[in-house]
Scaffold this active site. Sequence first.
Site, PDB file in Angstrom:
ATOM      1  N   LYS A   1      -7.042 -17.836   3.790  1.00 50.49           N
ATOM      2  CA  LYS A   1      -6.834 -16.670   4.662  1.00 50.49           C
ATOM      3  C   LYS A   1      -8.025 -15.751   4.477  1.00 50.49           C
ATOM      4  O   LYS A   1      -8.379 -15.390   3.347  1.00 50.49           O
ATOM      5  CB  LYS A   1      -5.551 -15.929   4.316  1.00 50.49           C
TER       6      LYS A   1
ATOM      7  N   ARG B   1       5.355 -13.228   5.481  1.00 50.60           N
ATOM      8  CA  ARG B   1       5.352 -13.997   4.221  1.00 50.60           C
ATOM      9  C   ARG B   1       5.573 -13.087   3.021  1.00 50.60           C
ATOM     10  O   ARG B   1       6.153 -13.470   2.011  1.00 50.60           O
ATOM     11  CB  ARG B   1       4.109 -14.873   4.085  1.00 50.60           C
TER      12      ARG B   1
ATOM     13  N   THR C   1       2.232  -3.477  -5.293  1.00 52.61           N
ATOM     14  CA  THR C   1       1.092  -3.540  -6.216  1.00 52.61           C
ATOM     15  C   THR C   1       0.404  -4.898  -6.137  1.00 52.61           C
ATOM     16  O   THR C   1       0.928  -5.897  -6.624  1.00 52.61           O
ATOM     17  CB  THR C   1       1.567  -3.232  -7.657  1.00 52.61           C
TER      18      THR C   1
ATOM     19  N   LYS D   1      -3.101  -0.115  -9.038  1.00 55.90           N
ATOM     20  CA  LYS D   1      -1.874   0.299  -8.329  1.00 55.90           C
ATOM     21  C   LYS D   1      -0.674   0.177  -9.266  1.00 55.90           C
ATOM     22  O   LYS D   1      -0.657  -0.686 -10.160  1.00 55.90           O
ATOM     23  CB  LYS D   1      -1.636  -0.588  -7.104  1.00 55.90           C
TER      24      LYS D   1
HETATM   25  P1  NAD Z   1       1.065   1.400   4.772  1.00 56.63           P
HETATM   26  O1  NAD Z   1      -0.255   2.043   4.603  1.00 56.63           O
HETATM   27  O2  NAD Z   1       1.588   1.160   6.146  1.00 56.63           O
HETATM   28  O3  NAD Z   1       2.174   2.266   3.995  1.00 56.63           O
HETATM   29  C1  NAD Z   1       1.934   2.726   2.696  1.00 56.63           C
HETATM   30  C2  NAD Z   1       3.217   3.210   2.083  1.00 56.63           C
HETATM   31  O4  NAD Z   1       2.917   3.631   0.749  1.00 56.63           O
HETATM   32  C3  NAD Z   1       3.818   4.422   2.781  1.00 56.63           C
HETATM   33  O5  NAD Z   1       5.223   4.376   2.631  1.00 56.63           O
HETATM   34  C4  NAD Z   1       3.255   5.604   1.973  1.00 56.63           C
HETATM   35  O6  NAD Z   1       4.063   6.750   2.049  1.00 56.63           O
HETATM   36  C5  NAD Z   1       3.303   5.005   0.573  1.00 56.63           C
HETATM   37  N1  NAD Z   1       2.368   5.619  -0.359  1.00 56.63           N
HETATM   38  C6  NAD Z   1       1.015   5.595  -0.304  1.00 56.63           C
HETATM   39  N2  NAD Z   1       0.504   6.250  -1.364  1.00 56.63           N
HETATM   40  C7  NAD Z   1       1.561   6.696  -2.099  1.00 56.63           C
HETATM   41  C8  NAD Z   1       1.679   7.438  -3.289  1.00 56.63           C
HETATM   42  N3  NAD Z   1       0.605   7.844  -3.946  1.00 56.63           N
HETATM   43  N4  NAD Z   1       2.919   7.710  -3.737  1.00 56.63           N
HETATM   44  C9  NAD Z   1       4.010   7.291  -3.078  1.00 56.63           C
HETATM   45  N5  NAD Z   1       3.961   6.582  -1.941  1.00 56.63           N
HETATM   46  C10 NAD Z   1       2.747   6.295  -1.460  1.00 56.63           C
HETATM   47  O7  NAD Z   1       1.010   0.046   3.925  1.00 56.63           O
HETATM   48  P2  NAD Z   1       1.893  -1.248   4.097  1.00 56.63           P
HETATM   49  O8  NAD Z   1       1.222  -2.169   5.037  1.00 56.63           O
HETATM   50  O9  NAD Z   1       3.312  -0.880   4.321  1.00 56.63           O
HETATM   51  O10 NAD Z   1       1.716  -1.892   2.646  1.00 56.63           O
HETATM   52  C11 NAD Z   1       2.291  -1.278   1.506  1.00 56.63           C
HETATM   53  C12 NAD Z   1       1.639  -1.834   0.266  1.00 56.63           C
HETATM   54  O11 NAD Z   1       1.932  -3.227   0.157  1.00 56.63           O
HETATM   55  C13 NAD Z   1       0.119  -1.742   0.287  1.00 56.63           C
HETATM   56  O12 NAD Z   1      -0.309  -1.217  -0.941  1.00 56.63           O
HETATM   57  C14 NAD Z   1      -0.361  -3.165   0.478  1.00 56.63           C
HETATM   58  O13 NAD Z   1      -1.604  -3.405  -0.143  1.00 56.63           O
HETATM   59  C15 NAD Z   1       0.756  -3.929  -0.198  1.00 56.63           C
HETATM   60  N6  NAD Z   1       0.887  -5.312   0.251  1.00 56.63           N
HETATM   61  C16 NAD Z   1       1.273  -6.231  -0.656  1.00 56.63           C
HETATM   62  C17 NAD Z   1       1.411  -7.550  -0.285  1.00 56.63           C
HETATM   63  C18 NAD Z   1       1.879  -8.564  -1.289  1.00 56.63           C
HETATM   64  O14 NAD Z   1       1.853  -9.768  -0.980  1.00 56.63           O
HETATM   65  N7  NAD Z   1       2.339  -8.166  -2.429  1.00 56.63           N
HETATM   66  C19 NAD Z   1       1.136  -7.948   1.023  1.00 56.63           C
HETATM   67  C20 NAD Z   1       0.780  -6.981   1.953  1.00 56.63           C
HETATM   68  C21 NAD Z   1       0.656  -5.649   1.543  1.00 56.63           C
END
Ligand code: NAD
Length: 321
Positions: free
Chosen positions: A67, A110, A221, A226
């Site tokens: 990817k 996923r 995270t 993070k």
């Molecule tokens: P997004 O930017 O749409 O939303 C971010 C969310 O995090 C919001 O709810 C925001 O309020 C909150 N947030 C940001 N900073 C914060 C802080 N300091 N304290 C409290 N809340 C905080 O992002 P998203 O697309 O919903 O993704 C969320 C997270 O998931 C991202 O960090 C992304 O990297 C991660 N992610 C993980 C995977 C995985 O496979 N584990 C896959 C995709 C995304």
Amino acid sequence: MLIVPEREIANLMTREAAFEAVEKVFASMAAGKAKNFPVVREAIGHAEALYGFKSGFDKATLDLGLKSGGYWPGNAAKGLTNHQSTIFLFEADTGKCRAIVGGNLLTALRTAAAAAVSVAHLARQDAKVLGIVGAGHQAAFQLRAVARQRKFERVVAWNRSAEKLDSLAKVAEELGLPFESVSLDDLAARSDVIVTITSSFKPLLMSDGVRPGTHIACMGTDTKGKQEVDVALVARARLFTDEVAQSISIGECQHAIAAGTVAEADIRELGAVVNGTDAGRVSNDYITLFDGTGVGLQDLAVASSVVKLAIENGVAIDVDF
Ligand code: NAD
């Protein structure tokens, strides 16, 4: 070579297919049949973009590929998604490119499927209250995927800006579940299953309030630094992950490992529970925690599944290559 464009994914991919693909690849990883290759992620020095790729090979399904994509913070202003992904699949016997698949929606599906697999295998059977921490792009996908894993009766949610919870409340309503915006303390005290899906760099969910028997899926995270969960909570929980190497370096467990309160050997693969080689929850008194870091093999698994569906539905574009 086949192309499955981003615009077709929503019509083709189902939550059930994503769940099945992710559960199967976690099982392959734990059985030593599937391997993720080292992740590349670089700031390219243009458009403030972070670009990279995740790749791997599953010998059980012969899914080979990568990817490619990353994060372009200026995209929203251009009407585009900030996260951009494309998945490339190759024939394992020849190395020939088999398919190019739009990866944006598949990434959300996923990721939500991974949390759902963890809930299916680790949450208490009698779980009633689902807590969601975060209300960004991924949160609604998480809610939809996890809600169907147990007979939940209520959703409680927290976000740092409460007004963003409105869209999550609409999803809960669609699913027929009462929804409440609550404080983090309240969420911890009332939830049987908690999904954390934020970009926080400081712990949000503290150990004290969380009840024995809770299952927590930490999904936000995925980068060094993070953190969504208190180190003490990680140390208290029975720990599971998609891939141990990522859990200790870029996942939620990185902080407990650094603090020395958890050892690498304490972290189990969720796939081992799927395979029946790990007992999983063991007792309803334990807290279970799934550290979902996101691996390339998950992307290949859902892409392979969507290519099959695209062929069956006659929408895969065949090009000479
Ligand atoms: P997004 O930017 O749409 O939303 C971010 C969310 O995090 C919001 O709810 C925001 O309020 C909150 N947030 C940001 N900073 C914060 C802080 N300091 N304290 C409290 N809340 C905080 O992002 P998203 O697309 O919903 O993704 C969320 C997270 O998931 C991202 O960090 C992304 O990297 C991660 N992610 C993980 C995977 C995985 O496979 N584990 C896959 C995709 C995304």
